[in-house]
Design a protein around this motif. Sequence first.
Motif, PDB file in Angstrom:
ATOM      1  N   TRP A  32     -29.284  25.472   7.367  1.00 56.55           N
ATOM      2  CA  TRP A  32     -29.799  24.990   6.354  1.00 56.55           C
ATOM      3  C   TRP A  32     -30.679  23.841   6.627  1.00 56.55           C
ATOM      4  CZ3 TRP A  32     -27.826  20.088   4.111  1.00 56.55           C
ATOM      5  CH2 TRP A  32     -26.934  19.713   4.852  1.00 56.55           C
ATOM      6  N   GLN A  69     -20.628  35.508  11.096  1.00 58.59           N
ATOM      7  CA  GLN A  69     -21.176  34.414  10.275  1.00 58.59           C
ATOM      8  C   GLN A  69     -20.700  34.756   8.800  1.00 58.59           C
ATOM      9  OE1 GLN A  69     -25.256  34.172   7.979  1.00 58.59           O
ATOM     10  NE2 GLN A  69     -25.670  33.043  10.140  1.00 58.59           N
ATOM     11  N   GLY A  70     -20.244  33.362   8.235  1.00 58.14           N
ATOM     12  CA  GLY A  70     -19.496  33.512   6.932  1.00 58.14           C
ATOM     13  C   GLY A  70     -20.704  33.233   5.973  1.00 58.14           C
ATOM     14  N   THR A  73     -22.942  27.638   6.456  1.00 62.14           N
ATOM     15  CA  THR A  73     -22.808  26.277   6.323  1.00 62.14           C
ATOM     16  C   THR A  73     -22.625  25.449   7.638  1.00 62.14           C
ATOM     17  OG1 THR A  73     -20.558  25.943   5.475  1.00 62.14           O
ATOM     18  CG2 THR A  73     -22.377  26.635   3.819  1.00 62.14           C
ATOM     19  N   LEU A  89     -19.634  38.627   7.023  1.00 57.75           N
ATOM     20  CA  LEU A  89     -18.636  38.721   6.309  1.00 57.75           C
ATOM     21  C   LEU A  89     -18.774  38.747   5.013  1.00 57.75           C
ATOM     22  CD1 LEU A  89     -15.760  39.772   7.748  1.00 57.75           C
ATOM     23  CD2 LEU A  89     -17.446  38.525   9.048  1.00 57.75           C
ATOM     24  N   ALA A 109     -12.020  37.629   4.243  1.00 58.74           N
ATOM     25  CA  ALA A 109     -12.890  36.400   4.707  1.00 58.74           C
ATOM     26  C   ALA A 109     -14.242  35.873   4.087  1.00 58.74           C
ATOM     27  CB  ALA A 109     -13.218  36.777   6.344  1.00 58.74           C
ATOM     28  N   ALA A 132     -18.002  19.188   0.514  1.00 55.53           N
ATOM     29  CA  ALA A 132     -19.157  19.358  -0.151  1.00 55.53           C
ATOM     30  C   ALA A 132     -19.866  20.701  -0.243  1.00 55.53           C
ATOM     31  CB  ALA A 132     -20.350  18.413   0.192  1.00 55.53           C
ATOM     32  N   ALA A 137     -19.301  28.055   1.615  1.00 56.04           N
ATOM     33  CA  ALA A 137     -18.475  27.904   2.706  1.00 56.04           C
ATOM     34  C   ALA A 137     -17.497  29.235   2.390  1.00 56.04           C
ATOM     35  CB  ALA A 137     -17.868  26.968   3.139  1.00 56.04           C
ATOM     36  N   SER A 144     -12.164  29.538  10.788  1.00 54.75           N
ATOM     37  CA  SER A 144     -12.613  29.561  11.970  1.00 54.75           C
ATOM     38  C   SER A 144     -12.946  28.220  12.624  1.00 54.75           C
ATOM     39  CB  SER A 144     -13.706  30.494  12.201  1.00 54.75           C
ATOM     40  OG  SER A 144     -13.240  31.707  11.829  1.00 54.75           O
ATOM     41  N   GLY A 148     -11.812  20.421   7.207  1.00 50.25           N
ATOM     42  CA  GLY A 148     -11.073  19.297   6.806  1.00 50.25           C
ATOM     43  C   GLY A 148     -11.354  19.045   5.490  1.00 50.25           C
ATOM     44  N   VAL A 203     -12.718  38.425  14.763  1.00 52.37           N
ATOM     45  CA  VAL A 203     -13.120  38.233  13.736  1.00 52.37           C
ATOM     46  C   VAL A 203     -12.059  38.171  12.465  1.00 52.37           C
ATOM     47  CG1 VAL A 203     -14.883  39.317  11.675  1.00 52.37           C
ATOM     48  CG2 VAL A 203     -15.121  39.781  14.162  1.00 52.37           C
ATOM     49  N   ASN A 456     -18.836  35.869  19.973  1.00 59.14           N
ATOM     50  CA  ASN A 456     -19.337  34.290  20.142  1.00 59.14           C
ATOM     51  C   ASN A 456     -19.659  33.710  21.568  1.00 59.14           C
ATOM     52  OD1 ASN A 456     -19.712  34.617  17.175  1.00 59.14           O
ATOM     53  ND2 ASN A 456     -18.787  32.897  16.540  1.00 59.14           N
TER      54      ASN A 456
HETATM   55  C1  LIG Z   1     -22.862  19.810   2.974  1.00 62.57           C
HETATM   56  C2  LIG Z   1     -21.935  20.151   3.934  1.00 62.57           C
HETATM   57  C3  LIG Z   1     -20.723  19.523   3.943  1.00 62.57           C
HETATM   58  C4  LIG Z   1     -19.744  19.648   4.839  1.00 62.57           C
HETATM   59  N1  LIG Z   1     -18.486  19.017   4.707  1.00 62.57           N
HETATM   60  C5  LIG Z   1     -17.609  19.273   5.622  1.00 62.57           C
HETATM   61  C6  LIG Z   1     -16.268  18.707   5.443  1.00 62.57           C
HETATM   62  O1  LIG Z   1     -16.323  17.760   4.757  1.00 62.57           O
HETATM   63  N2  LIG Z   1     -15.460  19.158   6.176  1.00 62.57           N
HETATM   64  C7  LIG Z   1     -15.572  19.981   7.286  1.00 62.57           C
HETATM   65  O2  LIG Z   1     -14.667  20.356   7.819  1.00 62.57           O
HETATM   66  N3  LIG Z   1     -16.654  20.544   7.361  1.00 62.57           N
HETATM   67  C8  LIG Z   1     -17.718  20.334   6.544  1.00 62.57           C
HETATM   68  N4  LIG Z   1     -18.857  21.107   6.681  1.00 62.57           N
HETATM   69  C9  LIG Z   1     -18.969  22.166   7.518  1.00 62.57           C
HETATM   70  C10 LIG Z   1     -18.877  23.450   7.155  1.00 62.57           C
HETATM   71  O3  LIG Z   1     -19.047  23.796   5.558  1.00 62.57           O
HETATM   72  C11 LIG Z   1     -17.666  24.156   7.560  1.00 62.57           C
HETATM   73  O4  LIG Z   1     -17.614  24.087   8.826  1.00 62.57           O
HETATM   74  C12 LIG Z   1     -17.188  25.574   6.956  1.00 62.57           C
HETATM   75  O5  LIG Z   1     -15.844  25.811   7.370  1.00 62.57           O
HETATM   76  C13 LIG Z   1     -18.116  26.502   7.580  1.00 62.57           C
HETATM   77  O6  LIG Z   1     -17.836  27.823   6.528  1.00 62.57           O
HETATM   78  P1  LIG Z   1     -18.924  29.141   6.678  1.00 62.57           P
HETATM   79  O7  LIG Z   1     -18.462  30.269   5.854  1.00 62.57           O
HETATM   80  O8  LIG Z   1     -20.266  28.705   6.138  1.00 62.57           O
HETATM   81  O9  LIG Z   1     -18.946  29.523   8.055  1.00 62.57           O
HETATM   82  P2  LIG Z   1     -20.347  29.774   8.999  1.00 62.57           P
HETATM   83  O10 LIG Z   1     -21.054  28.427   9.097  1.00 62.57           O
HETATM   84  O11 LIG Z   1     -21.006  30.966   8.769  1.00 62.57           O
HETATM   85  O12 LIG Z   1     -19.485  29.842  10.647  1.00 62.57           O
HETATM   86  C14 LIG Z   1     -18.995  28.630  10.963  1.00 62.57           C
HETATM   87  C15 LIG Z   1     -18.306  28.987  12.182  1.00 62.57           C
HETATM   88  O13 LIG Z   1     -17.094  30.008  12.070  1.00 62.57           O
HETATM   89  C16 LIG Z   1     -17.572  31.294  12.640  1.00 62.57           C
HETATM   90  N5  LIG Z   1     -16.874  32.273  11.721  1.00 62.57           N
HETATM   91  C17 LIG Z   1     -17.607  32.266  10.615  1.00 62.57           C
HETATM   92  N6  LIG Z   1     -16.723  33.516   9.579  1.00 62.57           N
HETATM   93  C18 LIG Z   1     -15.777  34.124  10.466  1.00 62.57           C
HETATM   94  C19 LIG Z   1     -14.879  34.925  10.563  1.00 62.57           C
HETATM   95  N7  LIG Z   1     -14.760  35.640   9.446  1.00 62.57           N
HETATM   96  N8  LIG Z   1     -14.212  35.240  11.583  1.00 62.57           N
HETATM   97  C20 LIG Z   1     -14.497  34.637  12.936  1.00 62.57           C
HETATM   98  N9  LIG Z   1     -15.341  33.687  12.943  1.00 62.57           N
HETATM   99  C21 LIG Z   1     -16.233  33.517  11.840  1.00 62.57           C
HETATM  100  C22 LIG Z   1     -18.933  31.515  13.070  1.00 62.57           C
HETATM  101  O14 LIG Z   1     -19.242  32.363  14.174  1.00 62.57           O
HETATM  102  C23 LIG Z   1     -19.167  29.733  13.267  1.00 62.57           C
HETATM  103  O15 LIG Z   1     -18.798  29.684  14.644  1.00 62.57           O
HETATM  104  C24 LIG Z   1     -19.998  20.893   5.636  1.00 62.57           C
HETATM  105  C25 LIG Z   1     -20.924  21.294   5.693  1.00 62.57           C
HETATM  106  C26 LIG Z   1     -22.031  20.997   4.800  1.00 62.57           C
HETATM  107  C27 LIG Z   1     -23.419  22.086   4.883  1.00 62.57           C
END
Ligand SMILES: Cc1cc2nc3c(=O)[nH]c(=O)nc-3n(C[C@H](O)[C@H](O)[C@H](O)COP(=O)(O)OP(=O)(O)OC[C@H]3O[C@@H](n4cnc5c(N)ncnc54)[C@H](O)[C@@H]3O)c2cc1C
Length: 463
Positions: A32, A69-70, A73, A89, A109, A132, A137, A144, A148, A203, A456
């Motif tokens: 993003w 990918q989820g 974010t 997913l 997931a 946020a 997410a 994964s 926090g 996964v 990965n």
């Molecule tokens: C505005 C903003 C604020 C944020 N604030 C925080 C915060 O306060 N605390 C915090 O901890 N994080 C924060 N984050 C980070 C992020 O949101 C987290 O890391 C979130 O857990 C990622 O989820 P996602 O579904 O978008 O995963 P993705 O971004 O799609 O993937 C993240 C990782 O997990 C793996 N993954 C995804 N889905 C699976 C699955 N089903 N099985 C195996 N592996 C998988 C991916 O390969 C990658 O390595 C923030 C991000 C943003 C953009």
Amino acid sequence: MSADLYAKLANRLGPKGFATDAADLAPYLREWRGRYEGQTPFLALPQSTEEVADIVRFCADAGASITTQGGNTGLVGGQIPAGEVLLSLKRMNRIRSLDAANDSLIAEAGVVLTAVQQAAADSDRLFPLSLASEGSATIGGLISTNAGGVHVLRYGMMRDLVLGIEAVLPDGRTYAGLRGLRKDNTGYDLKQLFIGAEGTLGVVTAACLKLFARPRAHEVALAAAPSPEAALDLLQHMKAATGAVAAFEIMNRLSVDLVVKNVADRRDPIPGAPYMVLIEFEGMSDLGLRESVVEALDAALETGEATHVLLAENTAQARDFWRIREDISAGHRPEGAQVNHDVSVPVSQTPAFLAAANAAMEKICAGARIVAFGHMGDGNFHYSVMQPEGMAPDQFPGDELTQRVNEIATTMGGSISAEHGIGVARVTDLARFKDPESIALMRTLKAAIDPKRVMNPRALIPD
Ligand SMILES: Cc1cc2nc3c(=O)[nH]c(=O)nc-3n(C[C@H](O)[C@H](O)[C@H](O)COP(=O)(O)OP(=O)(O)OC[C@H]3O[C@@H](n4cnc5c(N)ncnc54)[C@H](O)[C@@H]3O)c2cc1C
């Protein structure tokens, strides 16, 4: 051979279950903020655990690797493929069941965090994870990355909120650990292998999550603290006096100034405060929460832990207080070259960390501007260092500053990544700052569970 594999995957998934056109792939290939751009020959969009298992097995047999990918974010690039098959997913987005008497819920997931929060609320329960990115997410991504957020102080990280996991292993077998037990001493706690593994061991396809009683009362306060030491005293005092602290977030002066400067319609609630602390309190009943919070804050003013305090009068004002904290990243992003960190130290070391890091930054880069904010109640700072005003961006010694921040945190027994993970962004730093025995153990686990490096392959584990 690749063409055979993609035909086999497409055949298994059906027309709605994959994409290969550039326009369809584009949103999945860009992080993003635009920091990571990727590529993939094939996007798989499975709808069931069986489909995921087949996709993984076909890829493993063909010697192809996968990036999962989820919600895309993640902040460290682990979800963006560099030529691997991309497994999203997104279409596995059902809440399978909710067991109110067990205070648990099973979600696939791809369910977005706000949907889990809502399902819990509909059942008069709480799922406490809050961050946020919660509108995008997914449960798989949050597991994964062991996410926090703002309520770790009271409820723990994602690791503490998961009772069971279902995951597809790198050879296509399924780990069926979707139990809802609070007690199970039958050997290794295998679900923990997948939490914080950033998709490198399999996964995650579904999870059984813990629910909690829904708090009936909330109070949100903003306090001006004269120093980090005073803020730490305030934290201990509020915890002991109220037993109700759910979030304790610190913001230094510059972080608030830049929100006011760069984000529309924001004003400074306590002008001049060297540090501002946002405290959220939760109670199981209205009875007495506000009184005990007011009493504790009055006492803090007397001891000098706080020099000024605002207690939100209503939900709208509480939202305004939170907005300042949530807008800090948007506030400093336009301020030129910068390096951002997500470090943690023991809570007791937080003032010492800030003193040492601030002094070191000034020594390396005189005039560097520091935005220090985050989850002080967990010992976690999002510590950003920005170029001095007027400096040419290419003169900014970002790498040197980052190495020093990491050094200071680890010397204090801390971590270079408190909650965002390692992804591809911090693999080199991990190799440098994590102890060699831990890295060796991580490599042993990866080799045992994913010997062909299907899952990965570029994330988390240093080569
Ligand atoms: C505005 C903003 C604020 C944020 N604030 C925080 C915060 O306060 N605390 C915090 O901890 N994080 C924060 N984050 C980070 C992020 O949101 C987290 O890391 C979130 O857990 C990622 O989820 P996602 O579904 O978008 O995963 P993705 O971004 O799609 O993937 C993240 C990782 O997990 C793996 N993954 C995804 N889905 C699976 C699955 N089903 N099985 C195996 N592996 C998988 C991916 O390969 C990658 O390595 C923030 C991000 C943003 C953009």
